[in-house]
Design a protein around this motif. Structure first.
Motif, short mmCIF file in Angstrom:
data_model
loop_
_atom_site.label_atom_id
_atom_site.label_comp_id
_atom_site.label_asym_id
_atom_site.label_seq_id
_atom_site.Cartn_x
_atom_site.Cartn_y
_atom_site.Cartn_z
N GLU A 243 -22.89 -12.79 13.80
CA GLU A 243 -24.15 -12.04 13.52
C GLU A 243 -25.42 -12.28 13.70
OE1 GLU A 243 -23.12 -7.86 11.19
OE2 GLU A 243 -21.82 -9.50 11.05
N ARG A 244 -25.25 -13.31 12.58
CA ARG A 244 -27.39 -14.11 12.47
C ARG A 244 -27.86 -14.37 13.47
NH1 ARG A 244 -28.75 -14.42 7.12
NH2 ARG A 244 -31.30 -15.41 6.73
N CYS A 246 -27.65 -13.01 16.33
CA CYS A 246 -27.71 -11.85 17.32
C CYS A 246 -28.04 -11.26 16.17
CB CYS A 246 -26.37 -12.03 18.71
SG CYS A 246 -25.28 -10.96 17.81
N ARG A 247 -28.35 -11.31 15.60
CA ARG A 247 -28.80 -9.76 14.50
C ARG A 247 -30.30 -9.13 15.31
NH1 ARG A 247 -30.66 -11.05 8.25
NH2 ARG A 247 -28.42 -10.90 8.13
N ASP A 248 -30.94 -10.43 15.84
CA ASP A 248 -32.85 -9.64 15.92
C ASP A 248 -32.38 -8.74 17.38
OD1 ASP A 248 -35.94 -9.99 16.17
OD2 ASP A 248 -35.16 -10.34 18.06
N GLU A 249 -31.59 -9.38 18.60
CA GLU A 249 -31.04 -8.99 19.96
C GLU A 249 -30.25 -6.92 19.39
OE1 GLU A 249 -30.61 -12.24 18.90
OE2 GLU A 249 -32.25 -13.33 20.75
N LEU A 250 -29.36 -7.58 18.27
CA LEU A 250 -28.60 -6.51 17.88
C LEU A 250 -30.00 -4.72 17.69
CD1 LEU A 250 -25.91 -7.55 16.34
CD2 LEU A 250 -25.88 -6.62 18.52
N ASP A 251 -30.81 -5.84 16.27
CA ASP A 251 -31.89 -4.88 16.05
C ASP A 251 -32.57 -4.13 17.17
OD1 ASP A 251 -30.57 -5.71 13.82
OD2 ASP A 251 -32.90 -6.34 12.80
N HIS A 252 -32.84 -5.12 17.89
CA HIS A 252 -34.16 -4.67 18.71
C HIS A 252 -33.43 -3.99 20.62
CE1 HIS A 252 -36.49 -6.94 16.81
NE2 HIS A 252 -37.48 -6.01 17.06
N GLY A 253 -31.96 -4.24 19.84
CA GLY A 253 -31.22 -3.16 21.21
C GLY A 253 -31.04 -3.56 22.77
N ARG A 254 -31.52 -4.92 22.44
CA ARG A 254 -31.30 -5.91 23.64
C ARG A 254 -29.82 -6.51 24.09
NH1 ARG A 254 -36.58 -8.40 21.52
NH2 ARG A 254 -34.90 -9.76 20.64
N ARG A 257 -23.16 -3.74 19.93
CA ARG A 257 -21.60 -4.10 19.32
C ARG A 257 -20.25 -3.58 20.11
NH1 ARG A 257 -20.93 -5.98 13.98
NH2 ARG A 257 -18.64 -5.41 14.68
#
Length: 296
Positions: A243-244, A246-254, A257
């Motif tokens: 999870e950590r 890909c956290r930035d990619e998840l936060d920015h919609g790239r 989940r």
């Protein structure tokens, strides 16, 4: 030159109102306090204190001397504090070893702040995925991410982080292929697989304790998480990633989940160090700093 200890005794006698009180405060004989103050007066050639069996008062010269002596003692204590704090400040070289993904995703964001916090530290990071013998090769800290518990090797182990491995995919992929609503539907989706080419299934679990094995369509296999993350962002399929990572990619919609109520296991990040090296101030400071950062 005046004896600094005599200044301490004189100041204590003045501030506590007599030789007896200063003696009790400092834990030295009253006669010692009296003799050293008398020696100080002899050195200066002036009476500092009028003292009888019933009174203890400063002379004019004594009041002026005490004012400056008190200031000098404060400066002396400040000087000592500066030196002691500098000696206690973590310093020297700290050798760290970590694998490529761990170094990129867990250490790189925090090492600059660590170096600024402790400017006398020289951080030396060796990024390698080979097995490292900390003792034989002279490393201070190994940062290891692992799925199973580390073996009992006689080394100090400090757990820094436990995180879930989540399923992710690019929004464009999900828009084109549809978003799975059950683990069974993953069998119809392209999977970006980790590890050896023979590992073609994912073992999933949910909070209720249910477990299921699923086999997506093997679209790509790689043993490096960043490669799989980039492939997932490119719309190549669904990946299982810490999870950590890909956290930035998840936060920015790239990435988004997939089946957020299910995970593909957990990965632990542990700091490992030899016992003797783990006691060094620089190593202790580095370990505590990194653990604090990785908790967040």
């Amino acid at each position: 030159m005046l004896n600094l200890n005599d200044l301490v005794l004189f100041a204590a006698a003045v501030e506590h109102g007599g030789f007896a009180a200063a003696s009790r405060r400092l834990g030295v004989p009253k006669s010692t306090v009296s003799k050293r103050v008398a020696a100080l007066e002899d050195e200066l050639g002036v009476r500092l204190i009028h003292r009888t069996s019933r009174s203890f008062t400063l002379t004019d010269a004594g009041r002026a001397f005490h004012e400056h002596a008190h200031a000098a003692l404060i400066e002396t204590e400040a000087a000592e504090a500066v030196v002691r704090s500098r000696v206690a400040e973590p310093s020297g070289r700290v050798r760290i070893t970590a694998g490529v993904p761990t170094a990129q995703d867990y250490l790189a964001p925090h090492l600059p702040a660590l170096a600024r916090t402790y400017p006398r530290l020289h951080l030396q990071l060796d990024v390698t995925d080979r097995f490292v013998d900390l003792v034989q090769e002279g490393y201070d800290i190994a940062v290891r991410s692992h799925f199973a518990p580390l073996p009992d090797s006689g080394l100090i182990q400090r757990q820094a982080l436990v995180e879930s491995i989540v399923l992710v995919a690019a929004p464009a992929y999900l828009a084109e292929r549809g978003c799975p609503t059950t683990p069974q539907e993953l069998a119809a989706h392209d999977g970006l697989l980790t590890g050896q080419s023979s590992a073609t299934t994912w073992s999933l679990a949910n909070a209720a304790g249910h477990r299921i094995e699923v086999a997506p369509v093997a679209r790509m296999t790689a043993n490096e998480g960043r490669v799989l993350s980039t492939a997932a962002q490119g719309g190549l399929g669904i990946a299982c990633l810490p999870e950590r990572m890909c956290r930035d990619e998840l936060d920015h919609g790239r990435l988004a989940r997939v089946l957020p109520e299910w995970i593909a296991g957990r990965v632990t990040t542990t700091l490992v160090m030899p016992h003797r090296r783990g006691q060094l101030p620089g190593v202790r400071a580095t370990v505590e700093f990194l653990i604090d950062c990785l908790k967040n």
